[in-house]
Design an enzyme around this catalytic site. Structure first.
Site, mmCIF file in Angstrom:
data_model
loop_
_atom_site.group_PDB
_atom_site.id
_atom_site.type_symbol
_atom_site.label_atom_id
_atom_site.label_comp_id
_atom_site.label_asym_id
_atom_site.label_seq_id
_atom_site.Cartn_x
_atom_site.Cartn_y
_atom_site.Cartn_z
ATOM 1 N N LYS A 159 30.940 27.890 13.639
ATOM 2 C CA LYS A 159 32.235 28.514 13.352
ATOM 3 C C LYS A 159 33.287 27.425 13.375
ATOM 4 C CE LYS A 159 34.863 32.001 12.371
ATOM 5 N NZ LYS A 159 35.102 33.237 13.130
ATOM 6 N N SER A 229 30.658 30.216 9.425
ATOM 7 C CA SER A 229 31.809 31.104 9.259
ATOM 8 C C SER A 229 33.074 30.306 9.537
ATOM 9 C CB SER A 229 31.731 32.290 10.219
ATOM 10 O OG SER A 229 30.597 33.087 9.962
#
Length: 352
Positions: A159, A229
């Site tokens: 992330k 992400s």
């Protein structure tokens, strides 16, 4: 090393009641928590503030239980949230603990390694600096997991930051050029750069093949185990690397497979079989397509519903139909994550 896996339901992005109950009942040692991966019912876009809210609430509970400040918790615990629980997807969090444990289980057990990159400047997001930051952090996470063979790695969750209006303005004030002026449009570059960083670290692509021009463009370059992400709540990249190690103990193993398309239920079963037990947690990616098995779809042409939301709803339904559990970590966008049109899926299973 012994990894604990605790899946918690959430009534809202701020709901920490199940975490509080586990800690109060002695079912989870807060001092051993090293990571949280979860889904919130936000929109999944650049303006999805449910991710930051969930981090804040979970960090405050852990801080109180650990005798730390929330800021100290966020320096020691990796929080990865994906917004968007379309269709049957259920908001939830999977909490991971790590402790000492005796090894020796046949076939190895679940191991987890963590690393964080330095902060990235806005002009570095989606560019080679972003790739290299994740490349180095993945190598650190591999060592932290005690895994020497990249073939034993089944899932690398990264992330990292995307561009926000504030970051774009800050860069412009310094005369720095960002990869795009569109915050949501920066997601493919950010996700792609991070996936290529994982691929470099695991030897899935060569240094000579990766360039700035290749990011979000040369999709023939990919990692088969990366899941990336991007969010506006981060300024650095968090790398969580999962694999099986003969030096790890515990009741869990991890396996993975590749979803050939949004309807590939056989790949879900293959990932479960690869893990070798009863599914405890599922992590996957979803990609929209204009056609599916010879039929036209409107995922990419629908002006009312974002294509990522279409894809998450569809793939979530397929996975849940196999596992019987809609609490699935499923995020959109597969740039450099498996071959074009395909997507990764990983399953953590309880084997004893």
């Amino acid at each position: 090393m012994e990894i604990g896996v605790f899946k918690l339901g959430m009534a809202s992005p701020a709901d920490v009641s199940e975490l509080q109950e586990l800690i109060a009942g002695g079912g989870l040692d807060p001092a051993q928590v090293v990571a949280v991966i979860g889904k919130t019912e936000g929109n999944g876009g650049a303006n999805d503030f449910t991710r930051a809210l969930a981090t804040k609430c979970f960090a405050e509970v852990l801080a109180s239980a650990r005798g730390q400040t929330p800021e100290e918790v966020q320096e020691q615990v990796a929080f990865v949230w994906s917004g968007g629980t379309e269709g049957v997807l259920s908001p939830h969090a999977t909490v991971f603990t790590r402790s000492a444990g005796e090894a020796g289980k046949t076939g190895g057990r679940l191991a987890l390694g963590l690393a964080m990159s330095p902060d990235l400047a806005p002009e570095e997001i989606g560019r080679m600096a972003h790739v290299e930051a994740v490349h180095q952090a993945t190598l650190q996470a591999l060592a932290d997991a005690g895994i020497s063979d990249p073939a034993d790695v089944h899932y690398v969750q990264v992330k990292g930051p995307l561009l926000t209006p504030a970051r774009i303005s800050e860069a412009a004030a310094r005369g720095a050029e960002v990869v795009t002026q569109d915050p949501n449009g920066s997601k493919p570059y950010a996700r792609g750069a991070m996936a290529l960083g994982v691929a470099l670290a695991l030897g899935e692509v060569g240094d000579a093949d990766v360039s700035e021009a290749a990011i979000a463009s040369r999709l023939d370059l990919f990692s088969s185990v990366a899941s990336t992400s991007a969010g506006g709540e981060l300024t650095k990249c968090e790398v969580l690397l999962f694999g099986n190690s003969p030096d790890a103990a515990g009741a869990f193993r991890i396996g993975h497979a590749i979803l050939s398309d949004a309807l590939d239920a056989d790949a879900v079963r293959a990932a479960i079989a690869d893990a070798g037990g009863v599914p405890e947690a599922v992590f996957a990616k979803a990609e929209a397509s204009a056609t599916l098995r010879g039929r036209r779809t409107t995922m990419l042409s629908d002006a009312d519903i974002n294509y990522e939301r279409h894809a998450r709803a569809a793939v979530g339904g397929v996975i849940a139909s196999v596992t019987g559990d809609p609490a699935i970590f499923l995020s959109g966008g597969t740039e450099h994550q498996c071959p074009p049109g395909a997507a990764p899926i990983a399953v953590i299973a309880k084997v004893e």
